[in-house]
Design an enzyme around this catalytic site. Sequence first.
Site, PDB file in Angstrom:
ATOM      1  N   LEU A   1      -0.085   4.885   6.412  1.00 50.43           N
ATOM      2  CA  LEU A   1      -0.487   6.260   6.110  1.00 50.43           C
ATOM      3  C   LEU A   1      -1.870   6.286   5.462  1.00 50.43           C
ATOM      4  O   LEU A   1      -2.726   7.100   5.837  1.00 50.43           O
ATOM      5  CB  LEU A   1       0.539   6.921   5.183  1.00 50.43           C
ATOM      6  CG  LEU A   1       0.212   8.380   4.882  1.00 50.43           C
ATOM      7  CD1 LEU A   1       0.601   9.275   6.044  1.00 50.43           C
ATOM      8  CD2 LEU A   1       0.906   8.859   3.611  1.00 50.43           C
TER       9      LEU A   1
ATOM     10  N   HIS B   1      10.152  20.136   6.405  1.00 57.96           N
ATOM     11  CA  HIS B   1       9.137  20.929   7.104  1.00 57.96           C
ATOM     12  C   HIS B   1       9.686  22.279   7.585  1.00 57.96           C
ATOM     13  O   HIS B   1       9.074  23.327   7.384  1.00 57.96           O
ATOM     14  CB  HIS B   1       8.596  20.181   8.328  1.00 57.96           C
ATOM     15  CG  HIS B   1       8.226  18.760   8.065  1.00 57.96           C
ATOM     16  ND1 HIS B   1       7.409  18.407   7.024  1.00 57.96           N
ATOM     17  CD2 HIS B   1       8.547  17.607   8.697  1.00 57.96           C
ATOM     18  CE1 HIS B   1       7.249  17.082   7.034  1.00 57.96           C
ATOM     19  NE2 HIS B   1       7.935  16.580   8.034  1.00 57.96           N
TER      20      HIS B   1
ATOM     21  N   ASP C   1       4.121  17.668   1.866  1.00 58.78           N
ATOM     22  CA  ASP C   1       4.784  18.035   3.120  1.00 58.78           C
ATOM     23  C   ASP C   1       3.612  18.366   4.042  1.00 58.78           C
ATOM     24  O   ASP C   1       3.011  19.436   3.928  1.00 58.78           O
ATOM     25  CB  ASP C   1       5.689  19.253   2.925  1.00 58.78           C
ATOM     26  CG  ASP C   1       6.435  19.607   4.194  1.00 58.78           C
ATOM     27  OD1 ASP C   1       5.849  19.431   5.290  1.00 58.78           O
ATOM     28  OD2 ASP C   1       7.581  20.059   4.110  1.00 58.78           O
ATOM     29  N   HIS C   2       3.251  17.415   4.910  1.00 57.99           N
ATOM     30  CA  HIS C   2       1.972  17.579   5.612  1.00 57.99           C
ATOM     31  C   HIS C   2       1.968  18.792   6.546  1.00 57.99           C
ATOM     32  O   HIS C   2       0.913  19.272   6.935  1.00 57.99           O
ATOM     33  CB  HIS C   2       1.569  16.304   6.352  1.00 57.99           C
ATOM     34  CG  HIS C   2       2.426  15.988   7.525  1.00 57.99           C
ATOM     35  ND1 HIS C   2       3.645  15.385   7.406  1.00 57.99           N
ATOM     36  CD2 HIS C   2       2.249  16.211   8.851  1.00 57.99           C
ATOM     37  CE1 HIS C   2       4.184  15.243   8.603  1.00 57.99           C
ATOM     38  NE2 HIS C   2       3.356  15.735   9.499  1.00 57.99           N
TER      39      HIS C   2
ATOM     40  N   THR D   1      -2.959  -0.365   1.465  1.00 57.62           N
ATOM     41  CA  THR D   1      -3.269  -0.898   2.803  1.00 57.62           C
ATOM     42  C   THR D   1      -2.198  -0.460   3.803  1.00 57.62           C
ATOM     43  O   THR D   1      -2.108  -0.996   4.900  1.00 57.62           O
ATOM     44  CB  THR D   1      -3.316  -2.441   2.798  1.00 57.62           C
ATOM     45  OG1 THR D   1      -2.134  -2.914   2.129  1.00 57.62           O
ATOM     46  CG2 THR D   1      -4.559  -2.952   2.108  1.00 57.62           C
TER      47      THR D   1
HETATM   48  P1  NAD Z   1       3.728   1.063   4.939  1.00 59.54           P
HETATM   49  O1  NAD Z   1       4.943   0.203   4.955  1.00 59.54           O
HETATM   50  O2  NAD Z   1       2.737   0.954   6.040  1.00 59.54           O
HETATM   51  O3  NAD Z   1       2.934   0.801   3.576  1.00 59.54           O
HETATM   52  C1  NAD Z   1       3.590   0.559   2.355  1.00 59.54           C
HETATM   53  C2  NAD Z   1       2.635  -0.087   1.355  1.00 59.54           C
HETATM   54  O4  NAD Z   1       3.372  -0.456   0.182  1.00 59.54           O
HETATM   55  C3  NAD Z   1       1.930  -1.341   1.845  1.00 59.54           C
HETATM   56  O5  NAD Z   1       0.589  -1.287   1.408  1.00 59.54           O
HETATM   57  C4  NAD Z   1       2.696  -2.483   1.116  1.00 59.54           C
HETATM   58  O6  NAD Z   1       1.886  -3.628   0.941  1.00 59.54           O
HETATM   59  C5  NAD Z   1       3.030  -1.817  -0.193  1.00 59.54           C
HETATM   60  N1  NAD Z   1       4.168  -2.415  -0.935  1.00 59.54           N
HETATM   61  C6  NAD Z   1       5.421  -2.658  -0.467  1.00 59.54           C
HETATM   62  N2  NAD Z   1       6.179  -3.211  -1.457  1.00 59.54           N
HETATM   63  C7  NAD Z   1       5.404  -3.301  -2.560  1.00 59.54           C
HETATM   64  C8  NAD Z   1       5.621  -3.746  -3.924  1.00 59.54           C
HETATM   65  N3  NAD Z   1       6.814  -4.214  -4.343  1.00 59.54           N
HETATM   66  N4  NAD Z   1       4.609  -3.657  -4.817  1.00 59.54           N
HETATM   67  C9  NAD Z   1       3.418  -3.178  -4.408  1.00 59.54           C
HETATM   68  N5  NAD Z   1       3.144  -2.743  -3.141  1.00 59.54           N
HETATM   69  C10 NAD Z   1       4.127  -2.797  -2.233  1.00 59.54           C
HETATM   70  O7  NAD Z   1       4.246   2.559   4.758  1.00 59.54           O
HETATM   71  P2  NAD Z   1       3.530   3.909   5.266  1.00 59.54           P
HETATM   72  O8  NAD Z   1       3.892   4.134   6.692  1.00 59.54           O
HETATM   73  O9  NAD Z   1       2.096   3.875   4.910  1.00 59.54           O
HETATM   74  O10 NAD Z   1       4.302   5.011   4.416  1.00 59.54           O
HETATM   75  C11 NAD Z   1       4.005   5.265   3.057  1.00 59.54           C
HETATM   76  C12 NAD Z   1       4.735   6.522   2.609  1.00 59.54           C
HETATM   77  O11 NAD Z   1       4.273   7.625   3.389  1.00 59.54           O
HETATM   78  C13 NAD Z   1       6.249   6.476   2.824  1.00 59.54           C
HETATM   79  O12 NAD Z   1       6.864   7.214   1.803  1.00 59.54           O
HETATM   80  C14 NAD Z   1       6.446   7.206   4.147  1.00 59.54           C
HETATM   81  O13 NAD Z   1       7.726   7.783   4.246  1.00 59.54           O
HETATM   82  C15 NAD Z   1       5.355   8.266   4.026  1.00 59.54           C
HETATM   83  N6  NAD Z   1       4.906   8.793   5.323  1.00 59.54           N
HETATM   84  C16 NAD Z   1       4.264   7.968   6.219  1.00 59.54           C
HETATM   85  C17 NAD Z   1       3.818   8.491   7.417  1.00 59.54           C
HETATM   86  C18 NAD Z   1       3.059   7.649   8.405  1.00 59.54           C
HETATM   87  O14 NAD Z   1       2.584   8.205   9.391  1.00 59.54           O
HETATM   88  N7  NAD Z   1       2.921   6.355   8.185  1.00 59.54           N
HETATM   89  C19 NAD Z   1       4.046   9.845   7.729  1.00 59.54           C
HETATM   90  C20 NAD Z   1       4.689  10.648   6.801  1.00 59.54           C
HETATM   91  C21 NAD Z   1       5.104  10.110   5.588  1.00 59.54           C
END
Ligand code: NAD
Length: 492
Positions: free
Chosen positions: A18, A242, A179-180, A15
């Site tokens: 990303l 990147h 690496d998007h 949820t």
């Molecule tokens: P987010 O904080 O929105 O989501 C993290 C998820 O992990 C949530 O669903 C949360 O409920 C879950 N979570 C946290 N602790 C937990 C636990 N102990 N057990 C089970 N679930 C747990 O993070 P995000 O922005 O979606 O990022 C996710 C990954 O993608 C990260 O590594 C981030 O660096 C990478 N990323 C994100 C983006 C972006 O645009 N959001 C871009 C590039 C890379």
Amino acid sequence: MADGTRALFMLFGGTGDLALRKLYPALFNLYKKGSLSKHFALLGLSRKELSDEEFRAKIMTSIADETADQQVATEFVSHFYWKSHDVNNMDHYQDLKKIGNQLDDQYQTGGNRVFYVSMAPRFFGIVAQNLQSQHVLSENGGFNRLVIEKPFGRDYQSAKELNDQLNSGFQENQIFRIDHYLGKETVEAIPVLRFGNPLLEAVWNQNYIKDVQITLAESLGVEDRAGYYDTAGALRDMIQNHTLQIVSYLAMDQPNSFVDTAIRAEKVKALESMEIYTDQGVKDNFVRGQYAGDEDHPDYRHESGVPVDSNNDTFAAGKIVFNNPRWGKTPFYIRSGKKLADKQGRVDIEFKKPLVDIFAKGTGTPGELQKNVLTLEIDPRVGLSLTINTKDSKQGLHTETVPLDYLQSDNRAAQVPLPYERLFHDILNGDGTYFASWPEVAAAWHFVDPVQQVWDTQQPDFPNYQQGSMGPTAADELLARDGNAWFYRGTK
Ligand code: NAD
């Protein structure tokens, strides 16, 4: 609909931002195109308590922009299931094992499993180890693939520790480090442009190329990501991954064939031939910056969530020198930063002028030959441009420079797969071409670590660049010392 790859996805962080913004729309597009079989299921995981129906409602919202046919969307989301999961709780992995086997049977997935860890990086290794130790991996002949988001470590040592954790359950060819940028159209096209066009590859070396410039500029500031960004900075957030990945595609030698193992081997060779700087080399060849405020906007240190004494870099620029026969002393200049003139991802390749300019008629005469510049536009436009010298249309012989341009049409852009769609497609096909292998990641950290170490021990003079500029003046001086200048100067 073609019968694409069968698989069960287990998505950790199901949820998260990303997943909702990028991953589900990408999977939906693959499904619509038939690259993802109807024999798929996705198990969303995080600590949240959700029913399958509540999860499916979130997916519906997430794919709303990609939905034309409501029936296909409804059919797609019916493959989604939810399980509340704490990554540290071993009993929960036993549940995963059971649910995984049920879904395999129900959807005839062939036992293929994709474990996507879209969570904070501190969880990457834990999940990989627990999946292995609790026997959640498929054991009936299907594939097991692990997908890891960024960042991959914060220096070589932490990256190595993470990689060792991943290796406890997965081999290198099962690990897909996202690496998007490598899912972007222009970046994926670099090997084809180079190795598909003798016209370019014949001159792709130090004899003809004066310098190469890579710009990954953002117009936005730190927004709501200060918690993460202030511990990373431009060098770790954009350069180590990147930018150096793009460098590797531009600098590598021709692989024997276009398969991931051969391409990765050449990329590693290129990255390992970058000169690693001494402390003095770092001072001479790298520039860091932090943005200042203006009447309407705070400086970086007054952004929400940023400590007022932060020395974090919101801009980094550097010069790469290769110790290899192809590049010799042709410098690659790189830069990336926030709050710059505009959002712009591009590569400018400056060719040398002819040794003798027979058209030059002396000072003040228009029409002296200019260098050819090949520009690859990555973001936000997708395009190519080559400036060439020709005769102008006036009386008498004068030269002028004209661009040979290709710009992707809106029509075509609308057909182009999203970066995550391409990457999912490759993961399902086991193709690691556009993912960072461990030796590449290691080489990139070996290059970046000395820069960070020097920066960590020296007090910077921040803030040192205006919002809406192209960074600190020191980044211009870096090129000026070599008799060069940034080709792209921003549109503001
Ligand atoms: P987010 O904080 O929105 O989501 C993290 C998820 O992990 C949530 O669903 C949360 O409920 C879950 N979570 C946290 N602790 C937990 C636990 N102990 N057990 C089970 N679930 C747990 O993070 P995000 O922005 O979606 O990022 C996710 C990954 O993608 C990260 O590594 C981030 O660096 C990478 N990323 C994100 C983006 C972006 O645009 N959001 C871009 C590039 C890379």
